[in-house]
Design an enzyme around this catalytic site. Structure first.
Site, mmCIF file in Angstrom:
data_model
loop_
_atom_site.group_PDB
_atom_site.id
_atom_site.type_symbol
_atom_site.label_atom_id
_atom_site.label_comp_id
_atom_site.label_asym_id
_atom_site.label_seq_id
_atom_site.Cartn_x
_atom_site.Cartn_y
_atom_site.Cartn_z
ATOM 1 N N ARG A 46 5.780 -61.867 -64.695
ATOM 2 C CA ARG A 46 5.498 -62.162 -63.295
ATOM 3 C C ARG A 46 3.992 -62.273 -63.123
ATOM 4 O O ARG A 46 3.244 -61.375 -63.528
ATOM 5 C CB ARG A 46 6.035 -61.042 -62.399
ATOM 6 C CG ARG A 46 5.534 -61.065 -60.955
ATOM 7 C CD ARG A 46 6.139 -62.160 -60.133
ATOM 8 N NE ARG A 46 5.600 -62.191 -58.763
ATOM 9 C CZ ARG A 46 5.748 -63.202 -57.930
ATOM 10 N NH1 ARG A 46 6.436 -64.271 -58.311
ATOM 11 N NH2 ARG A 46 5.241 -63.163 -56.713
ATOM 12 N N HIS A 86 1.333 -62.196 -60.316
ATOM 13 C CA HIS A 86 1.296 -61.767 -58.921
ATOM 14 C C HIS A 86 -0.143 -61.789 -58.415
ATOM 15 O O HIS A 86 -1.033 -61.194 -59.018
ATOM 16 C CB HIS A 86 1.860 -60.351 -58.791
ATOM 17 C CG HIS A 86 2.078 -59.895 -57.373
ATOM 18 N ND1 HIS A 86 3.250 -60.149 -56.692
ATOM 19 C CD2 HIS A 86 1.284 -59.223 -56.522
ATOM 20 C CE1 HIS A 86 3.170 -59.644 -55.477
ATOM 21 N NE2 HIS A 86 1.974 -59.081 -55.335
ATOM 22 N N GLU A 109 -6.838 -62.801 -53.502
ATOM 23 C CA GLU A 109 -6.356 -62.469 -52.154
ATOM 24 C C GLU A 109 -6.287 -63.709 -51.259
ATOM 25 O O GLU A 109 -7.178 -64.554 -51.274
ATOM 26 C CB GLU A 109 -7.311 -61.446 -51.526
ATOM 27 C CG GLU A 109 -6.880 -60.934 -50.178
ATOM 28 C CD GLU A 109 -5.835 -59.839 -50.253
ATOM 29 O OE1 GLU A 109 -4.896 -59.890 -49.437
ATOM 30 O OE2 GLU A 109 -5.962 -58.937 -51.106
ATOM 31 N N ASP A 144 -4.407 -73.765 -51.028
ATOM 32 C CA ASP A 144 -4.267 -72.815 -52.132
ATOM 33 C C ASP A 144 -5.404 -73.033 -53.125
ATOM 34 O O ASP A 144 -5.549 -74.126 -53.676
ATOM 35 C CB ASP A 144 -2.913 -73.031 -52.824
ATOM 36 C CG ASP A 144 -2.502 -71.873 -53.722
ATOM 37 O OD1 ASP A 144 -3.371 -71.079 -54.121
ATOM 38 O OD2 ASP A 144 -1.305 -71.762 -54.029
ATOM 39 N N ARG A 190 -5.798 -70.879 -55.749
ATOM 40 C CA ARG A 190 -5.512 -70.059 -56.918
ATOM 41 C C ARG A 190 -5.508 -70.865 -58.208
ATOM 42 O O ARG A 190 -5.132 -72.026 -58.237
ATOM 43 C CB ARG A 190 -4.165 -69.350 -56.752
ATOM 44 C CG ARG A 190 -4.178 -68.273 -55.692
ATOM 45 C CD ARG A 190 -2.806 -67.668 -55.506
ATOM 46 N NE ARG A 190 -1.852 -68.679 -55.054
ATOM 47 C CZ ARG A 190 -0.548 -68.458 -54.956
ATOM 48 N NH1 ARG A 190 -0.046 -67.281 -55.302
ATOM 49 N NH2 ARG A 190 0.262 -69.414 -54.526
ATOM 50 N N THR A 222 9.251 -66.571 -60.865
ATOM 51 C CA THR A 222 8.471 -67.220 -59.818
ATOM 52 C C THR A 222 9.340 -68.166 -59.012
ATOM 53 O O THR A 222 10.357 -68.664 -59.513
ATOM 54 C CB THR A 222 7.283 -68.006 -60.410
ATOM 55 O OG1 THR A 222 6.478 -68.517 -59.351
ATOM 56 C CG2 THR A 222 7.750 -69.153 -61.290
#
Length: 205
Positions: free
Chosen positions: A59, A61, A102, A136, A138, A159
Site C-alpha cells: 500500500r 499511502h 499532504e 494532484d 504527488r 489501491t
C-alpha cells in the site's frame, strides 16, 4: 530517473496493534531540474513478514494529518490506512509505504485553505485550482525506488488509483494484482469519493 540517490537512514523494531512490523526510513535526493520537487524527499516503509516468498501486498499511502491522526470524516484516508495495515498483518507479509505528500502534495496549510473553499461548495479539485494548484502534485517514484532497494520487483498493489499502478509499472515494478482499497462510505465524504471517481478516474472496487 527522478532520484540521484536513495538511502536507508533507519531500520527499527515497530510493534503495532496489528502486529510486529519493522519501520524503515528512506531519503531520496532528487535529480536537479524539477522546480516542483524538494531537494530531498523522504518516506517510511513498514514491512511485515517474509517479503520474498511471493509478491507482497503493498500500500502506498500519502500523509494525511487530518485523517490519519485526527480521524477526519472529510476523507477516507484514515480508514484506508487501517484497512491496509490490517490486511498486511492478516496475510502475514506486506509493505506500507508512507509518503510525506499532504493534501495531494500541496501541503497542510494549503489543504486547510482548500477545506474553506469546499465549505463554500467547491469540490476538492475546484478548490485546489482556485488556489492556483493542480489537482494532484504527488509523485510515486520514491516508493518504487524503495521497493527496488528492498529487492521487490513484483507486488500486489492495494489501491483504487490507476495512476499508482501505472507509476509502478513505468518504474519497473510489476503489479501482478490490484487489490481494492475501498472502504464503507460516510455521508461526510461521499462527494469527495465521487470527485475522485469522476474527475481522477479512481476505481470503486
Amino acid at each position: 530517473m527522478s532520484f540521484a540517490s536513495i538511502t536507508k537512514v533507519a531500520d527499527a523494531d515497530f510493534p503495532t496493534r496489528w502486529g510486529h512490523f519493522r519501520i524503515l526510513g528512506f531519503e531520496g535526493v532528487v535529480t536537479p531540474g524539477d522546480p516542483t520537487r524538494t531537494a530531498v524527499e523522504s518516506a517510511v516503509a513498514l514491512t511485515f513478514g517474509d517479503l520474498k516468498a511471493a509478491p507482497p501486498l503493498v500500500r502506498i499511502h500519502s500523509q494525511c494529518l487530518t485523517g490519519d491522526v485526527f480521524h477526519s470524516l472529510r476523507c477516507d484516508c484514515h480508514d484506508q490506512l487501517h484497512l491496509a495495515l490490517g490486511m498486511i498483518a492478516a496475510e502475514g507479509s506486506g509493505i506500507l509505504l508512507y509518503e510525506q505528500q499532504e493534501g495531494r502534495g500541496i501541503g497542510l496549510m494549503a489543504k486547510l485553505r482548500a477545506y474553506e473553499l469546499q465549505d463554500q461548495g467547491l469540490d476538492t479539485i475546484e478548490a485546489n485550482e482556485q488556489l492556483g494548484y493542480e489537482a494532484d502534485y504527488r509523485h510515486f517514484e520514491l516508493p518504487a525506488e524503495i521497493l527496488k532497494h528492498l529487492g521487490i520487483t513484483q507486488v500486489r498493489l492495494m489501491t483504487n488509483n490507476p495512476d499508482k499502478v501505472s507509476s509502478m509499472e513505468s518504474a519497473g515494478i510489476e503489479v501482478v494484482e490490484r487489490v481494492s482499497a475501498a472502504i464503507p462510505t460516510e455521508p461526510t465524504f461521499e462527494r469527495y469519493l465521487e470527485t475522485k471517481r469522476e474527475k481522477m478516474g479512481h476505481l470503486v472496487s
